[in-house]
Design a protein around this motif. Structure first.
Motif: not given
Ligand code: ASP
Length: 579
Positions: A464-485
């Motif tokens: 997971a990774y976040d994007l930050v601008l001047n100390g504000w969290e702008l957003g988040s994202g990640s590589v997802r799980i694509h396997q059921r198990e």
């Protein structure tokens, strides 16, 4: 009504001699003798002075159509502060299109108006130049983001608003179903699950400027409903996603500032915490945290017998007075510290500190050298467990050094390698740091299956990774799980059993049976990005119709009660609040 030929704020010397018709609101009027009056007319572009025969019947905020000839102002009346200040509309004839009662506050007045009153009369507040600029900038930001996403072959897909719950860590807003009494839709906290389904559906590159609703306490950077640039892509890793998003935010920043930011640096979560004491580091300024644990490993000073000692140095800070230091110490205690140690550096490494006598000479010397502290500086130290030590010093760093929101330029930073879990809840289950669909770090997968101790699990990294601008969290994202198990394994670890996960996320688990591509994505808040880019401290300033801090809407008075018939139709009964 005569047709408008021009906008007020765009008239210049080049228009002298032209007959024009402008339309707008009366910003100001001044009588000049019996028969002459000056009317400042305002529209979305600015203000033009109109010279009219008489203005007896004209009041502020009347809506007028004014026709006349553009002429140069007499030299002594030129207003260099106004873009149109060298011209005026002479011999103007006025048509009153709409009358206005005196407004509850002056538009573009110099006095600060109480925010609740502004929101209550937002239709008036929107007339002022600040809101006009902010909403226009926001629109330009949206357009630039769309441009960037379109150019990268993303497809805009609208996902539904009435859905089953999507967990993002907040409470849901729910909507009762009339056709299925007793059942409820949730409003989306994000389109997370739908965008993942889009990937299973072969959309490959999805984006949406999505409205999201989260029922959580409001703050300067948080409203119940907000807009995100939401995206997802198949067969892509985190790096590719970050590149796509970097393009979008760079395009937006360039649109507003005229300058494209350079490449966005990356920092690991651990480094961010160690250096800045925050997972949303404000890298506009230094004041970095330094680890001093080893220096004091043999200390006799009880307060320093802690798992972690962190310090930071303020250059030239030794003139901070006793009062200020006491206040900082109180703040540190409020933030959770047991105390805050300060050490002032004098001539030839002489130090002054209430605890100087508890430190050995070599400890002091090492500490000063580690912090690169010199005469005139002050050092602050916190001894505690690692989490609290970095947290407290991180807040102190902001307190001592953070520039105002509109200073120091725009410093984006990617924070990567977040932990998968944030903490362990009361039931002993770890809670996800991002959301439950985040792929663990590949190197830590083994640790995930081997580990039964919840505390150990806190060490597992995620993709997971976040994007930050001047100390504000702008957003988040990640590589997802694509396997059921793996997804089921994560659900199990989070304490979501098979039955519950089937009820809540069965559709996702089912979709994964039929060929789910590896995928990754991101979402960032447009309200926050827009606020920072236009230099506002509060996202409400870039939202046309925001809720007040208490979550109500002073304009429409929402939330309101609904009548008995409507309740009945929805199969609802309101239980009166008991005191
Ligand atoms: N759905 C996430 C959020 O709203 C973003 C993402 O993981 O793409 O924060």
């Amino acid at each position: 009504m005569t047709t408008r030929t021009d906008y007020c704020g765009r008239l210049t010397d080049a228009d002298i001699g032209r007959t024009v018709t402008v339309c707008g609101w009366v910003s100001k009027r001044r009588e000049h003798g019996e028969h002459l009056a000056f009317v400042d007319l305002r529209d979305r572009t600015g203000i033009i002075q109109c010279v009219v025969d008489h203005a007896h019947d004209i009041r502020n905020e009347y809506v007028l159509s004014v026709t006349g000839t553009i002429r140069a102002r007499p030299a002594e009346t030129i207003n260099s502060e106004l873009p149109t200040g060298s011209v005026e509309i002479g011999d103007a004839s006025v048509e009153i299109l709409s009358r206005a009662e005196p407004p509850p506050f002056q538009i573009d007045g110099r006095v600060e108006v109480d925010e609740t009153i502004r929101i209550r009369h937002r239709y008036l507040d929107l007339r002022n130049s600040r809101m006009q600029r902010n909403l226009r900038s926001r629109s330009a930001i949206n357009a630039s983001i769309r441009r960037a996403m379109d150019a990268q072959e993303f497809v805009e897909v609208e996902t539904p608003m009435l859905i089953a719950s999507t967990p993002e860590g907040a409470r849901d807003f729910v909507v009762p179903s009339r056709l299925s009494p007793g059942n409820f839709y949730a409003l989306p906290q994000s389109p997370q699950l739908f965008k993942q389904l889009c990937m299973v559906g072969g959309i490959d590159r999805y984006y949406q400027i999505a409205r999201c609703m989260r029922d959580e306490d409001l703050r300067a950077d948080r409203q119940f409903e907000f807009s995100q640039l939401d995206m997802e892509m198949s067969f892509a890793d985190g790096e590719t996603v970050r590149e796509v998003i970097s393009q979008a935010v760079s395009e937006a920043a360039e649109t507003i500032t005229g300058e494209r930011p350079g490449p966005i640096p990356e920092i690991s979560w651990l480094e961010a915490m160690n250096k800045y004491g925050s997972d949303k580091p404000d890298i506009r300024f230094g004041l970095e945290l330094v680890d001093l644990t080893a220096i004091f490993s043999e200390t006799d000073f009880n307060a320093f017998k802690a798992p972690c000692i962190k310090g930071l140095k303020v250059e030239g800070g030794s003139d901070l007075g006793r009062n200020q230091l006491d206040q900082l110490t109180d703040k540190a205690k409020n933030w959770g510290a047991k105390g805050l140690v300060w050490v002032k550096v004098g001539e030839a490494g002489e130090v002054t500190s209430p605890v100087a006598k508890f430190m050995s000479e070599s400890e002091i010397a090492y500490m000063l050298s580690e912090l690169e502290a010199e005469e005139g500086d002050i050092c602050f130290l916190v001894a505690d467990d690692w989490k609290r030590a970095v947290h407290v010093l991180g807040l102190l760093r902001l307190e001592l050094g953070r520039p105002p929101v509109n200073e120091g330029g725009f410093h984006f930073v990617w924070v990567v390698d977040f932990p998968l879990f944030e903490e362990v809840d009361d039931q002993g289950n770890p809670t996800p740091a991002h959301h439950p669909f985040t792929m663990p770090h590949e190197d830590d997968l083994a640790m995930l299956s081997a580990s039964s101790d919840a505390q150990d699990l806190l060490k597992v990294r995620s993709q997971a990774y976040d994007l930050v601008l001047n100390g504000w969290e702008l957003g988040s994202g990640s590589v997802r799980i694509h396997q059921r198990e793996i997804q089921q394994q994560i659900f199990n670890l989070l304490g979501i059993g098979e039955e519950e996960s089937q009820v809540k996320f069965g559709f996702l688990m089912d979709a994964f049976r039929y060929g789910a591509p590896p995928h990754a994505g991101f979402a960032f808040g447009i309200d926050r990005l827009a606020a920072l880019l236009v230099g506002e401290e509060n996202i409400r300033e870039v939202i046309a119709f925001p809720k007040s801090q208490s979550g109500t809407d002073p304009l429409t008075e929402a939330p309101t009660s609904i009548d008995e018939a409507q309740l009945e139709e929805l199969g609802l009964k309101v239980i009166p609040e008991t005191l």
